[in-house]
Design a protein around this motif. Structure first.
Motif, PDB file in Angstrom:
ATOM      1  N   ILE A   1       0.861  -1.178   0.000  1.00  0.00           N
ATOM      2  CA  ILE A   1       0.000   0.000   0.000  1.00  0.00           C
ATOM      3  C   ILE A   1       0.898   1.228   0.000  1.00  0.00           C
ATOM      4  O   ILE A   1       1.828   1.331   0.804  1.00  0.00           O
ATOM      5  N   GLY A   2       0.624   2.131  -0.920  1.00  0.00           N
ATOM      6  CA  GLY A   2       1.314   3.415  -0.948  1.00  0.00           C
ATOM      7  C   GLY A   2       0.269   4.513  -0.990  1.00  0.00           C
ATOM      8  O   GLY A   2      -0.713   4.410  -1.730  1.00  0.00           O
ATOM      9  N   ALA A   3       0.448   5.523  -0.170  1.00  0.00           N
ATOM     10  CA  ALA A   3      -0.507   6.630  -0.137  1.00  0.00           C
ATOM     11  C   ALA A   3       0.250   7.924   0.097  1.00  0.00           C
ATOM     12  O   ALA A   3       1.166   7.983   0.916  1.00  0.00           O
ATOM     13  N   THR A   4      -0.141   8.942  -0.638  1.00  0.00           N
ATOM     14  CA  THR A   4       0.423  10.263  -0.425  1.00  0.00           C
ATOM     15  C   THR A   4      -0.720  11.228  -0.145  1.00  0.00           C
ATOM     16  O   THR A   4      -1.743  11.201  -0.836  1.00  0.00           O
ATOM     17  N   LEU A   5      -0.547  12.010   0.881  1.00  0.00           N
ATOM     18  CA  LEU A   5      -1.512  13.039   1.233  1.00  0.00           C
ATOM     19  C   LEU A   5      -0.986  14.341   0.645  1.00  0.00           C
ATOM     20  O   LEU A   5       0.151  14.734   0.933  1.00  0.00           O
ATOM     21  N   VAL A   6      -1.795  14.969  -0.203  1.00  0.00           N
ATOM     22  CA  VAL A   6      -1.344  16.172  -0.904  1.00  0.00           C
ATOM     23  C   VAL A   6      -2.357  17.295  -0.745  1.00  0.00           C
ATOM     24  O   VAL A   6      -3.538  17.053  -0.469  1.00  0.00           O
ATOM     25  N   ASP A   7      -1.876  18.518  -0.951  1.00  0.00           N
ATOM     26  CA  ASP A   7      -2.806  19.642  -1.020  1.00  0.00           C
ATOM     27  C   ASP A   7      -3.344  19.715  -2.452  1.00  0.00           C
ATOM     28  O   ASP A   7      -2.973  18.907  -3.312  1.00  0.00           O
ATOM     29  N   ARG A   8      -4.217  20.667  -2.714  1.00  0.00           N
ATOM     30  CA  ARG A   8      -4.841  20.763  -4.042  1.00  0.00           C
ATOM     31  C   ARG A   8      -3.843  21.096  -5.153  1.00  0.00           C
ATOM     32  O   ARG A   8      -4.153  20.928  -6.330  1.00  0.00           O
ATOM     33  N   LYS A   9      -2.655  21.550  -4.786  1.00  0.00           N
ATOM     34  CA  LYS A   9      -1.617  21.828  -5.782  1.00  0.00           C
ATOM     35  C   LYS A   9      -0.717  20.619  -6.004  1.00  0.00           C
ATOM     36  O   LYS A   9       0.238  20.685  -6.762  1.00  0.00           O
ATOM     37  N   GLY A  10      -1.016  19.518  -5.308  1.00  0.00           N
ATOM     38  CA  GLY A  10      -0.247  18.294  -5.486  1.00  0.00           C
ATOM     39  C   GLY A  10       0.996  18.202  -4.619  1.00  0.00           C
ATOM     40  O   GLY A  10       1.794  17.278  -4.785  1.00  0.00           O
ATOM     41  N   ARG A  11       1.163  19.130  -3.692  1.00  0.00           N
ATOM     42  CA  ARG A  11       2.335  19.091  -2.809  1.00  0.00           C
ATOM     43  C   ARG A  11       2.120  18.082  -1.693  1.00  0.00           C
ATOM     44  O   ARG A  11       1.097  18.123  -1.003  1.00  0.00           O
ATOM     45  N   GLU A  12       3.094  17.208  -1.515  1.00  0.00           N
ATOM     46  CA  GLU A  12       2.977  16.160  -0.504  1.00  0.00           C
ATOM     47  C   GLU A  12       3.087  16.734   0.903  1.00  0.00           C
ATOM     48  O   GLU A  12       3.991  17.493   1.210  1.00  0.00           O
ATOM     49  N   LEU A  13       2.138  16.312   1.739  1.00  0.00           N
ATOM     50  CA  LEU A  13       2.110  16.720   3.144  1.00  0.00           C
ATOM     51  C   LEU A  13       2.524  15.573   4.057  1.00  0.00           C
ATOM     52  O   LEU A  13       3.066  15.796   5.132  1.00  0.00           O
ATOM     53  N   ASP A  14       2.234  14.354   3.629  1.00  0.00           N
ATOM     54  CA  ASP A  14       2.578  13.170   4.404  1.00  0.00           C
ATOM     55  C   ASP A  14       2.464  11.970   3.473  1.00  0.00           C
ATOM     56  O   ASP A  14       1.866  12.064   2.390  1.00  0.00           O
ATOM     57  N   ALA A  15       3.038  10.844   3.890  1.00  0.00           N
ATOM     58  CA  ALA A  15       3.000   9.647   3.049  1.00  0.00           C
ATOM     59  C   ALA A  15       2.962   8.404   3.924  1.00  0.00           C
ATOM     60  O   ALA A  15       3.386   8.423   5.087  1.00  0.00           O
ATOM     61  N   PHE A  16       2.452   7.319   3.337  1.00  0.00           N
ATOM     62  CA  PHE A  16       2.361   6.024   4.011  1.00  0.00           C
ATOM     63  C   PHE A  16       2.766   4.963   3.007  1.00  0.00           C
ATOM     64  O   PHE A  16       2.325   4.982   1.860  1.00  0.00           O
ATOM     65  N   GLN A  17       3.606   4.029   3.444  1.00  0.00           N
ATOM     66  CA  GLN A  17       3.987   2.900   2.598  1.00  0.00           C
ATOM     67  C   GLN A  17       4.169   1.693   3.495  1.00  0.00           C
ATOM     68  O   GLN A  17       4.781   1.789   4.564  1.00  0.00           O
ATOM     69  N   CYS A  18       3.633   0.564   3.071  1.00  0.00           N
ATOM     70  CA  CYS A  18       3.798  -0.654   3.859  1.00  0.00           C
ATOM     71  C   CYS A  18       3.599  -1.876   2.965  1.00  0.00           C
ATOM     72  O   CYS A  18       2.698  -1.898   2.127  1.00  0.00           O
ATOM     73  N   PHE A  19       4.438  -2.875   3.164  1.00  0.00           N
ATOM     74  CA  PHE A  19       4.228  -4.161   2.504  1.00  0.00           C
ATOM     75  C   PHE A  19       3.152  -4.923   3.251  1.00  0.00           C
ATOM     76  O   PHE A  19       2.931  -4.698   4.446  1.00  0.00           O
ATOM     77  N   VAL A  20       2.489  -5.831   2.551  1.00  0.00           N
ATOM     78  CA  VAL A  20       1.402  -6.633   3.120  1.00  0.00           C
ATOM     79  C   VAL A  20       1.663  -8.092   2.778  1.00  0.00           C
ATOM     80  O   VAL A  20       1.984  -8.418   1.634  1.00  0.00           O
ATOM     81  N   GLN A  21       1.489  -8.952   3.772  1.00  0.00           N
ATOM     82  CA  GLN A  21       1.683 -10.382   3.539  1.00  0.00           C
ATOM     83  C   GLN A  21       0.391 -11.004   3.002  1.00  0.00           C
ATOM     84  O   GLN A  21      -0.638 -10.977   3.685  1.00  0.00           O
TER      85      GLN A  21
END
Length: 180
Positions: free
Chosen positions: A28-48
């Motif tokens: 799972i990969g997720a990026t939290l962005v503002d309306r201009k596409g600038r990253e504010l935070d991110a999450f990444q994790c492998f899943v079994q």
């Protein structure tokens, strides 16, 4: 200020593909962005994956995810709890979530139902950015992510078919379809 969450999933597969019902999330990969596409935070994790724990050679080659990455990962029920905890701090600012195409949304809904998970994300509007981009550009049919980036004058940044990098590249197209 409203934020958008862009999610990308990598899943078990083989050459020729599998039906969504046969696939299991492996990253799972997720990026939290503002309306201009600038990253504010991110999450990444492998899943079994539990039903087919051995990745096919095709899947390993496509994603560059190793069997060791997966063997040391937690199952989706635990990873999703971590994701929800991460998302919780941002949820009040979330305008919506997006993915490139509809696969990620369908896969998540299937997993929420299978694992009987109540996800806060299920109550947030989803945008199929692939369709929205095609409509905004008046294309006859939607493009793949790489082709859409090129049409927008951008190059893919990073390793393709890795969840967080795909999500970040997808997020670069978000400002092109959001109303000002």
């Amino acid at each position: 200020m409203p934020h958008w969450l862009v999610i990308d999933l990598e899943a078990t597969t083989d050459e020729g593909g599998w039906p969504v019902t046969e696939m299991e999330i492996i990253e799972i990969g997720a990026t939290l962005v503002d309306r201009k596409g600038r990253e504010l935070d991110a999450f990444q994790c492998f899943v079994q994956p539990l039903r087919r724990p051995l990745l096919t050679p095709f899947c390993r080659q496509l994603t560059r995810i190793t069997q060791a990455n997966i063997d040391s990962a937690q199952p989706l029920s635990e990873v999703w709890a971590s994701f929800e905890q991460w998302l919780g701090q941002h949820h009040s600012h979330l305008e919506g979530w997006a993915s490139w195409g509809d696969y990620d949304r369908k896969q998540l809904i299937q997993e929420w139902e299978r694992l009987q998970l109540d996800s806060a994300l299920s109550r947030v509007p989803h945008m199929n950015l692939k369709q929205r981009f095609a409509k905004a550009r008046r294309l006859e049919r939607p493009l793949g992510l790489n082709a859409a980036l090129q049409l927008a004058g951008m190059q893919f940044s990073g390793q393709q078919h890795r969840a967080l990098e795909d999500a970040r590249n997808t997020a670069r197209l978000l400002p092109l379809v959001l109303p000002s």
